[in-house]
Each structure stands twice: as C-alpha cells, then as structure tokens.
Scaffold this active site. Structure first.
Site, PDB file in Angstrom:
ATOM      1  CB  CYS A 118     -76.483  37.209  -7.120  1.00 14.68           C
ATOM      2  SG  CYS A 118     -77.927  37.675  -5.247  1.00 14.68           S
ATOM      3  CB  CYS A 192     -75.625  36.914 -10.909  1.00 13.30           C
ATOM      4  SG  CYS A 192     -75.379  38.111 -12.058  1.00 13.30           S
ATOM      5  CB  CYS A 199     -66.582  38.126  -8.788  1.00 16.25           C
ATOM      6  SG  CYS A 199     -66.783  37.365  -6.121  1.00 16.25           S
TER       7      CYS A 199
END
Length: 251
Positions: A118, A192, A199
């Site tokens: 997250c 998230c 990411c």
C-alpha cells in the site's frame, strides 16, 4: 400429484447469464475497473456496466471509489455473499445440498512468498502481512511494504491486530518497497489504488492481485476512528481466507 412451482433462486438467475458469469469469474481473482473488464471479457463498456449494475443490485458485487482517480471505481466480488447464496441455492433443491463443506487445510507443496503493498505500509499492507502469517502459521513468507512509507505504524493498526487477532507488531516499522527490488514473489497484492499505479514489476511469473481498500489512516488517530480499523482488518482477513486456496492452485 401436483408439484408446486418453485421460484428460481436469485443466485441462479444472476449467474446463469454467460456475461455475468464471466464477470463473476474475473472479479473472483482481483478488483477491477470497468475499462479493464472491457479488455478482459471483450464486451462493450455499456454492456458490462449494465450487467455489473444487476450484480450489484443482487448483492454479489460491490464498488468502491478509486483513491487514485476519484472519477473511477473498482468492483469487488463479495465472496462471503456468494457463499451464502450458493448454500441457499443448494438448499432450495434439497436440504442436504445446502451444507457447507469444511475447507481443506492449507498445505503448500512449494515455498510461497507473498508481498502486500500500500502507500504508507502503516495500516492495510501491514495488517495483511500479519494476518497471512497468522492464517498459515508462517508457512507463507509474507512481507509488506509501502511506496511512500510512513515514519511509524499507525497506533490503531497495532491495536486492532492485538485486540482482535492476538498479534503483536509493536516492534514493526514501515518498509520502503525499493528495499525489495531484488526479491521474487509468487503473488503481489496491492491494497491501495495509488500504490497499484506505481508498483514495479517483480517478474513475469508473478501473480498480480488488487484489493481496492480505503485507507483507514485518513480518519485520524482518535478513539472514534478505531471502528474503521476494525472494519478494514475484518475485510482484509476475509480476503486472505479466500486467497489462500488460490495460492496452491494458480501458477
């Protein structure tokens, strides 16, 4: 003998349509936006939106506003509701068919590493890491990190894990995602919407999963914010229970 006409169970009515069944199958593995489902199932956005509305009205699918782009929404399959409705469908046909079977014990045949991500790593991903370790008795190498980690764990994160699950993470500190660049994971779970967009890749054979879960730390640190952390931890706990069987069956 005259048989009374029985109504078709609502789950059958909802899931029998081929496109709705496809949508349920897609959402069983991850949360998605409408435009992503357009690509995955190969149908128009208007048609998918129409059938998603029917699934939402039937209680099988929920939507959350994206924290990355507030104009967009993520759709999530309510697996507990599906379990309940499937049991009711079986009971409608025969009483013994409504019995829920005990899930098989989690027994991975190979080493498994799962990363939870997250933004701050002070609540959602830290809770997921702790609960994964708890559910698997450490047989899964669970770790969490943040794309922009906070200085320390949110006090309600520590509290909810201790009070609701008997887990102590008081000595744990948020970790930056960059520190794991050389690691490889069988599954990467983003919790998230903002973290999902930034990411990095962890290899082509990594199974990517997204859970669109609002950040409970946005509520503050007061006593009145604790129920939000309880609800967040409960949702993550449910999602992990349903994730575990897929870790031993999916590549």
């Amino acid at each position: 003998m005259v048989l009374l006409r029985q109504p078709v169970p609502s789950f059958v009515q909802l899931a029998a349509h081929p496109l709705r069944w496809q949508l349920l199958a897609v959402l069983s593995g991850s949360d998605y936006r409408v435009r992503e489902m357009v690509t995955l199932v190969g149908e128009s956005q208007n048609l998918i939106s129409y059938h998603l509305r029917l699934l939402r009205d039937g209680g099988l699918v929920r939507a959350t506003r994206s924290t990355f782009d507030g104009r967009d929404s993520y759709y999530h399959l309510d697996l507990d509701r599906c379990t309940e409705m499937l049991a009711g469908t079986g009971t409608a046909l025969h009483p013994t068919l409504g019995r829920t079977s005990t899930p098989p014990p989690f027994d991975p045949k190979r080493p498994l590493a799962v990363l939870f991500v997250c933004s701050g790593n002070s609540a959602r991903s830290a809770i997921a890491e702790a609960l994964m370790r708890e559910h698997t008795s450490g047989r899964v190498d669970a770790i969490s990190a943040g794309t922009c980690p906070k200085p320390g764990m949110h006090p309600n994160t520590v509290r909810v894990l201790r009070e609701e699950f008997g887990i102590d993470i008081s000595d744990q500190h948020p970790r930056h995602l960059d520190t794991l660049a050389d690691r490889r994971f069988q599954a990467v779970v983003t919790l998230c919407d903002k973290a999902r967009e930034v990411c990095p890749e962890f290899g082509d054979d990594t199974h990517w999963i997204h859970w669109s879960i609002p950040d409970p730390t946005q509520c503050g640190t007061g006593e009145d914010t604790y129920p939000t952390f309880q609800a967040t931890a409960a949702e993550i706990d449910t999602r992990i229970r349903y994730l575990l069987p897929t870790l031993t069956t999916e590549p």
